[in-house]
Write a protein that holds these residues in place. Structure first.
Motif, PDB file in Angstrom:
ATOM      1  N   VAL A 280       0.828  -1.211   0.000  1.00 50.38           N
ATOM      2  CA  VAL A 280       0.000   0.000   0.000  1.00 50.38           C
ATOM      3  C   VAL A 280       0.861   1.259   0.000  1.00 50.38           C
ATOM      4  CG1 VAL A 280      -1.627   1.349   1.384  1.00 50.38           C
ATOM      5  CG2 VAL A 280      -2.017  -1.089   1.029  1.00 50.38           C
ATOM      6  N   TYR A 281       1.913   1.283   0.840  1.00 50.25           N
ATOM      7  CA  TYR A 281       2.675   2.517   1.030  1.00 50.25           C
ATOM      8  C   TYR A 281       3.895   2.629   0.119  1.00 50.25           C
ATOM      9  CZ  TYR A 281      -0.136   3.437   5.145  1.00 50.25           C
ATOM     10  OH  TYR A 281      -1.177   3.690   5.977  1.00 50.25           O
ATOM     11  N   SER A 282       4.361   1.535  -0.457  1.00 44.39           N
ATOM     12  CA  SER A 282       5.558   1.625  -1.306  1.00 44.39           C
ATOM     13  C   SER A 282       5.359   2.493  -2.541  1.00 44.39           C
ATOM     14  CB  SER A 282       6.010   0.211  -1.703  1.00 44.39           C
ATOM     15  OG  SER A 282       4.977  -0.468  -2.413  1.00 44.39           O
ATOM     16  N   PRO A 283       4.203   2.538  -3.217  1.00 47.85           N
ATOM     17  CA  PRO A 283       4.073   3.436  -4.371  1.00 47.85           C
ATOM     18  C   PRO A 283       4.191   4.914  -4.015  1.00 47.85           C
ATOM     19  CG  PRO A 283       2.376   1.733  -4.445  1.00 47.85           C
ATOM     20  CD  PRO A 283       3.024   1.639  -3.113  1.00 47.85           C
ATOM     21  N   PHE A 284       3.897   5.254  -2.750  1.00 46.36           N
ATOM     22  CA  PHE A 284       3.966   6.656  -2.347  1.00 46.36           C
ATOM     23  C   PHE A 284       5.364   7.071  -1.919  1.00 46.36           C
ATOM     24  CE2 PHE A 284      -0.397   5.321  -1.598  1.00 46.36           C
ATOM     25  CZ  PHE A 284      -1.117   6.321  -2.240  1.00 46.36           C
ATOM     26  N   PHE A 285       6.103   6.225  -1.230  1.00 49.44           N
ATOM     27  CA  PHE A 285       7.365   6.617  -0.620  1.00 49.44           C
ATOM     28  C   PHE A 285       8.590   5.982  -1.279  1.00 49.44           C
ATOM     29  CE2 PHE A 285       4.122   6.885   2.673  1.00 49.44           C
ATOM     30  CZ  PHE A 285       4.276   8.208   3.091  1.00 49.44           C
TER      31      PHE A 285
END
Length: 599
Positions: free
Chosen positions: A559-564
């Motif tokens: 979930v968070y890897s595409p953002f950070f």
């Protein structure tokens, strides 16, 4: 001749001059830290945000007592729960028998019978014996568990009255017997002088008596029957191991609730319409039953009247019996689940158990309707049971003549309704694993069992309490063990404080049930075990456990890897590249300083 002159080589060391640096290997100025500080500042800003990110996705988990859960599971598996039971035998009219010898032989017989069926819910037996001679002189074992008043039981007059009166008199005789720890059960053996045949009766309380002549000569048989009453009847409830319904098929919901739903079905209201005064029957006959079973289950009763409810199976006309019959092979197809809308209970929750008791009134086309048994006899009750579902009774009107085109509403008479409820109570006993008939037969003889107006005798309620306590504790330990393994295998599962409190209270109730059982508190141990099982089930099936907010580490990363990840990757690479560049430039500068000092 051409003149030549030597020009100084800039790379050659000339005394008194400063060597100029090679730009590829040296530099004369100290490298700056501005670019490195900027990139490291950006990197540390990302790293400092990781704790806040971790905190924002943290899953709250209440601490569960895993060690206590494992301890309860080990106790239930390794040490089956046993209840203290006190057995007292009184031999009236026996002259030369030693009470200590009688107790030893009864103890051997009891141990042999218990050894064959030792299981959870059995008894830790304590036996005492009193022998009353024909001259009304008593001798008893020491220590005695019952202060029997010698001479109270007269062997010539004992058993002459009604069995219910004898049962009440024995209850008065043994009213001063505390029994120590646990319930006290008594068997009175009366050796009469006349030639009466042997009569064995088990009362509705906790007493039994064997009356007959010549019992002293049949000493071994008498001891065997006393041991049999103690174990086969008082301990096992008169149920054989193969015939008894196992604990997992007890008709009680996992939340400890049981709904008794009584339905009156008018197959074809165009022929006749019947109603009933169920409230009076509920108050008079069913209320004592629900009160007696209160420690085992929280029972509620409801009733309804339905119309246009034909059965699914077919019946055939029997000329010899002058009635329509349906056979036992038709029973699986009798209940019409499409037309019988029985599951309309408003008092049953998701895990409550509903037992359906149906009174089926056939239409005029198949009246009278009777159940034919495999031996081609007609069933006396004209009903049948379906385990874990309930029971059905076919009730035929007194007259099978159809009413007028607009039939009026008839009411089932109180006498017929009382008979119907008595059959229902017999079916209710069968659903709990007891026999409907009032006799128990073994190899040594038969025993008459006095029925109780509450549907269950006191010693039968003791059996239910012991068995149900064991089943509840096993179910509680299994459920909590499954919850413990599930929680430990999924570290990202949400565990609310409510679940933790339910687990703690469940363990507390289970320990209280074990303590009450060891002290002989049958009703209290059954109530505590029921609460322990209910709380364990509530914790395991809590809605938050299967909530959509649950996700694993892999899901969190996805979930968070595409953002950070893209930005963080560039920042880390830039910092590494800048640190490598700074080290190279500093090495060039140090090389230049070394050359300068050497010059």
């Amino acid at each position: 001749m051409e003149e030549t002159s030597d020009h100084p080589n800039p790379t050659t060391d000339t005394p008194g001059t400063t060597p100029e640096p090679d730009l590829e290997t040296m530099r004369s100025s100290k490298p700056g830290l501005k670019r490195l500080l900027i990139t490291t500042t950006v990197l540390f800003s990302f790293l400092s945000g990781l704790p806040f990110l971790w905190k924002s996705v943290e899953i709250y988990r209440s601490q569960l007592p895993f060690h206590d859960i494992d301890s309860l599971s080990d106790q239930v598996k390794s040490a089956p729960l046993r209840f203290p039971c006190t057995f007292h035998a009184v031999f009236v009219g026996f002259g030369s028998n030693d009470p200590d010898q009688l107790r030893s032989e009864i103890q051997d017989g009891v141990n042999q019978l218990i050894g064959e069926s030792s299981q959870c819910g059995s008894c830790n037996v304590s036996i005492s014996v009193t022998v009353q001679s024909p001259d009304e002189l008593c001798s008893e074992t020491f220590p005695s568990t019952c202060s029997y008043r010698c001479g109270v039981i007269k062997r010539d007059s004992f058993g002459r009255g009604l069995d219910d009166a004898v049962d009440e008199s024995l209850d008065d005789v043994f009213s001063g017997c505390s029994g120590g720890i646990g319930k006290m059960y008594s068997v009175v053996v009366v050796n009469k002088e006349n030639g009466d045949e042997v009569k064995a009766v088990v009362g509705k309380r906790r007493h039994a008596w064997i009356v007959g002549s010549g019992l002293e000569e049949r000493f071994g048989e008498v001891v065997g029957r006393v041991s049999e009453v103690f174990v086969k009847v008082f301990m096992n409830g008169g149920r054989e191991e193969g015939d008894s319904i196992r604990g997992e098929f007890m008709p009680v919901g996992s939340d400890g609730r049981l709904v008794l739903s009584f339905s009156l079905l008018n197959s074809n209201p165009r022929d006749w319409i019947y109603d009933w005064d169920f409230q009076r029957i509920d108050e008079a006959l069913l209320a004592p039953v629900t009160k007696a079973l209160a420690p085992i289950a929280n029972i509620s009763v409801e009733s309804q009247v339905l119309y246009h409810t034909p059965k699914s199976s077919f019946s055939s006309w029997d000329e010899k019996l002058q009635s329509y019959i349906f056979r036992t092979s038709d029973l699986p197809f009798f209940v019409n689940s499409n037309e019988w809308h029985l599951d309309t209970s408003a008092g049953a929750s998701g895990r409550s158990k509903i037992l359906q008791f149906v009174v089926y009134i056939p239409s005029g086309k198949e009246c009278p309707l009777h159940l034919q048994l495999p031996n081609e006899e007609i069933s006396k009750t004209n009903g049948f049971i379906s385990p874990m579902w309930g029971g059905v009774i076919v009730w035929n009107p007194r007259s099978c003549d159809k009413d007028s085109e607009s039939p009026s509403t008839n009411t089932i008479s109180p006498q017929d309704l009382e008979k119907i409820v008595e059959v229902f109570l017999g079916q209710f006993r069968q659903l709990f694993g007891f026999k409907s008939e009032a006799t128990y037969t073994s190899e040594l003889g038969s025993y008459k069992i006095l029925p109780s107006e509450r549907g269950f005798t006191e010693w039968e309620l003791d059996v239910l309490s012991r068995k149900h306590t064991c089943f509840n504790l096993r179910s509680c330990a299994t459920t909590l063990g499954s919850l413990s393994r599930l929680v430990q295998s999924l570290p990202r599962m949400i565990i609310k404080d409510e679940i933790g409190e339910q687990v703690k209270y469940s363990l507390k109730a289970a320990k209280l049930a074990q303590s009450n059982a060891s002290l002989g508190g049958y009703s209290s141990s059954a109530s505590s075990s029921r609460e322990a099982r209910s709380l364990a089930e509530n914790a395991f099936f809590h809605p938050s456990i299967m909530s959509v907010s649950y996700f694993s580490y892999e899901h969190c990363f996805a979930v968070y890897s595409p953002f950070f990840l893209p930005v963080a990757g560039h920042v880390v690479l830039a910092a590494l590249r800048e640190w490598r560049r700074y080290k190279q430039e500093k090495a060039k500068y140090l090389t230049w300083l070394t050359r300068k000092k050497a010059a």
